[in-house]
Design a protein around this motif. Structure first.
Motif, PDB file in Angstrom:
ATOM      1  N   GLU A  19       2.632   1.684  -5.141  1.00  0.00           N
ATOM      2  CA  GLU A  19       2.638   1.093  -3.804  1.00  0.00           C
ATOM      3  C   GLU A  19       1.218   0.878  -3.291  1.00  0.00           C
ATOM      4  OE1 GLU A  19       4.410   3.803  -4.625  1.00  0.00           O
ATOM      5  OE2 GLU A  19       6.487   3.150  -4.415  1.00  0.00           O
ATOM      6  N   PHE A  20       0.326   1.803  -3.588  1.00  0.00           N
ATOM      7  CA  PHE A  20      -1.069   1.684  -3.166  1.00  0.00           C
ATOM      8  C   PHE A  20      -1.701   0.432  -3.772  1.00  0.00           C
ATOM      9  CE2 PHE A  20      -5.562   2.426  -4.155  1.00  0.00           C
ATOM     10  CZ  PHE A  20      -6.072   2.589  -2.873  1.00  0.00           C
ATOM     11  N   TYR A  21      -1.507   0.239  -5.076  1.00  0.00           N
ATOM     12  CA  TYR A  21      -2.123  -0.909  -5.745  1.00  0.00           C
ATOM     13  C   TYR A  21      -1.489  -2.225  -5.306  1.00  0.00           C
ATOM     14  CZ  TYR A  21      -4.647   2.499  -8.415  1.00  0.00           C
ATOM     15  OH  TYR A  21      -5.473   3.530  -8.764  1.00  0.00           O
ATOM     16  N   CYS A  24      -3.025  -2.992  -1.981  1.00  0.00           N
ATOM     17  CA  CYS A  24      -4.408  -3.478  -2.130  1.00  0.00           C
ATOM     18  C   CYS A  24      -4.442  -4.945  -2.550  1.00  0.00           C
ATOM     19  CB  CYS A  24      -5.157  -2.623  -3.147  1.00  0.00           C
ATOM     20  SG  CYS A  24      -5.584  -0.992  -2.552  1.00  0.00           S
ATOM     21  N   ILE A  25      -3.596  -5.326  -3.481  1.00  0.00           N
ATOM     22  CA  ILE A  25      -3.557  -6.720  -3.947  1.00  0.00           C
ATOM     23  C   ILE A  25      -3.147  -7.649  -2.811  1.00  0.00           C
ATOM     24  CG2 ILE A  25      -2.324  -8.321  -5.464  1.00  0.00           C
ATOM     25  CD1 ILE A  25      -2.277  -6.036  -7.552  1.00  0.00           C
ATOM     26  N   VAL A  26      -2.096  -7.273  -2.096  1.00  0.00           N
ATOM     27  CA  VAL A  26      -1.609  -8.112  -1.001  1.00  0.00           C
ATOM     28  C   VAL A  26      -2.670  -8.221   0.092  1.00  0.00           C
ATOM     29  CG1 VAL A  26       0.104  -8.269   0.847  1.00  0.00           C
ATOM     30  CG2 VAL A  26       0.817  -7.716  -1.477  1.00  0.00           C
ATOM     31  N   GLN A  27      -3.303  -7.110   0.437  1.00  0.00           N
ATOM     32  CA  GLN A  27      -4.339  -7.145   1.478  1.00  0.00           C
ATOM     33  C   GLN A  27      -5.542  -7.971   1.027  1.00  0.00           C
ATOM     34  OE1 GLN A  27      -4.113  -5.986   4.648  1.00  0.00           O
ATOM     35  NE2 GLN A  27      -1.998  -5.609   4.066  1.00  0.00           N
ATOM     36  N   GLY A  28      -5.897  -7.862  -0.240  1.00  0.00           N
ATOM     37  CA  GLY A  28      -6.998  -8.663  -0.766  1.00  0.00           C
ATOM     38  C   GLY A  28      -6.703 -10.154  -0.665  1.00  0.00           C
ATOM     39  N   ALA A  30      -4.638 -11.509   1.428  1.00  0.00           N
ATOM     40  CA  ALA A  30      -4.617 -11.851   2.852  1.00  0.00           C
ATOM     41  C   ALA A  30      -6.043 -12.085   3.368  1.00  0.00           C
ATOM     42  CB  ALA A  30      -3.942 -10.739   3.649  1.00  0.00           C
ATOM     43  N   PHE A  31      -6.975 -11.215   3.021  1.00  0.00           N
ATOM     44  CA  PHE A  31      -8.359 -11.391   3.466  1.00  0.00           C
ATOM     45  C   PHE A  31      -8.978 -12.657   2.894  1.00  0.00           C
ATOM     46  CE2 PHE A  31      -8.372  -6.732   4.383  1.00  0.00           C
ATOM     47  CZ  PHE A  31      -8.668  -6.846   5.729  1.00  0.00           C
ATOM     48  N   LEU A  32      -8.715 -12.944   1.622  1.00  0.00           N
ATOM     49  CA  LEU A  32      -9.247 -14.169   1.023  1.00  0.00           C
ATOM     50  C   LEU A  32      -8.685 -15.406   1.715  1.00  0.00           C
ATOM     51  CD1 LEU A  32      -9.168 -13.203  -2.768  1.00  0.00           C
ATOM     52  CD2 LEU A  32     -11.182 -13.383  -1.289  1.00  0.00           C
ATOM     53  N   THR A  33      -7.423 -15.348   2.126  1.00  0.00           N
ATOM     54  CA  THR A  33      -6.799 -16.458   2.840  1.00  0.00           C
ATOM     55  C   THR A  33      -7.377 -16.588   4.245  1.00  0.00           C
ATOM     56  OG1 THR A  33      -4.765 -16.113   1.590  1.00  0.00           O
ATOM     57  CG2 THR A  33      -4.599 -17.436   3.583  1.00  0.00           C
ATOM     58  N   ILE A  34      -7.544 -15.463   4.941  1.00  0.00           N
ATOM     59  CA  ILE A  34      -8.088 -15.485   6.308  1.00  0.00           C
ATOM     60  C   ILE A  34      -9.493 -16.070   6.327  1.00  0.00           C
ATOM     61  CG2 ILE A  34      -8.935 -13.974   8.161  1.00  0.00           C
ATOM     62  CD1 ILE A  34      -6.507 -12.148   7.537  1.00  0.00           C
ATOM     63  N   PHE A  35     -10.309 -15.710   5.355  1.00  0.00           N
ATOM     64  CA  PHE A  35     -11.688 -16.190   5.315  1.00  0.00           C
ATOM     65  C   PHE A  35     -11.820 -17.577   4.700  1.00  0.00           C
ATOM     66  CE2 PHE A  35     -12.546 -11.503   5.421  1.00  0.00           C
ATOM     67  CZ  PHE A  35     -13.033 -11.498   6.719  1.00  0.00           C
ATOM     68  N   GLY A  44       0.033 -17.584  -2.690  1.00  0.00           N
ATOM     69  CA  GLY A  44       1.360 -17.352  -3.253  1.00  0.00           C
ATOM     70  C   GLY A  44       1.349 -17.488  -4.765  1.00  0.00           C
ATOM     71  N   GLY A  45       0.641 -18.495  -5.255  1.00  0.00           N
ATOM     72  CA  GLY A  45       0.555 -18.689  -6.704  1.00  0.00           C
ATOM     73  C   GLY A  45      -0.196 -17.572  -7.392  1.00  0.00           C
ATOM     74  N   ILE A  46      -1.284 -17.131  -6.767  1.00  0.00           N
ATOM     75  CA  ILE A  46      -2.075 -16.040  -7.347  1.00  0.00           C
ATOM     76  C   ILE A  46      -1.263 -14.751  -7.341  1.00  0.00           C
ATOM     77  CG2 ILE A  46      -4.095 -14.568  -6.981  1.00  0.00           C
ATOM     78  CD1 ILE A  46      -5.549 -17.087  -5.951  1.00  0.00           C
TER      79      ILE A  46
END
Length: 81
Positions: A19-21, A24-28, A30-35, A44-46
């Motif tokens: 769950e931790f990993y 981390c992937i989902v949050q990463g 999300a941050f890449l999308t936000i920026f 979604g594809g990644i």
């Protein structure tokens, strides 16, 4: 019968859980999308590609473990025979 509670199994540290990993992937992503580094469609594809890669790696690890177990069991059987 005793009324003593049975000891519970130790809880793994959070960083050792899947769950931790996954988080981390989902949050990463999300941050890449936000920026603006990746678009929402790319995220979604990644995410799907990462999930597929992880599934393939797990399948390879399990298959490798099965082979190692089989070889070990056969070696023990031949040594005992």
């Amino acid at each position: 019968m005793s009324n003593e509670p049975t000891p519970s199994s130790p809880v793994k540290p959070g960083w050792q859980t899947t769950e931790f990993y996954q988080t981390c992937i989902v949050q990463g992503l999300a941050f890449l999308t936000i920026f603006g580094i990746i678009s929402p469609a790319d995220a979604g594809g990644i995410g799907g590609t990462l999930a597929s890669m992880i599934q393939n790696c797990v399948a390879l690890i399990i298959a490798g473990g099965t082979v190692v177990h089989y070889i070990t069991a056969r070696a023990k059987a031949k040594a005992g025979a």
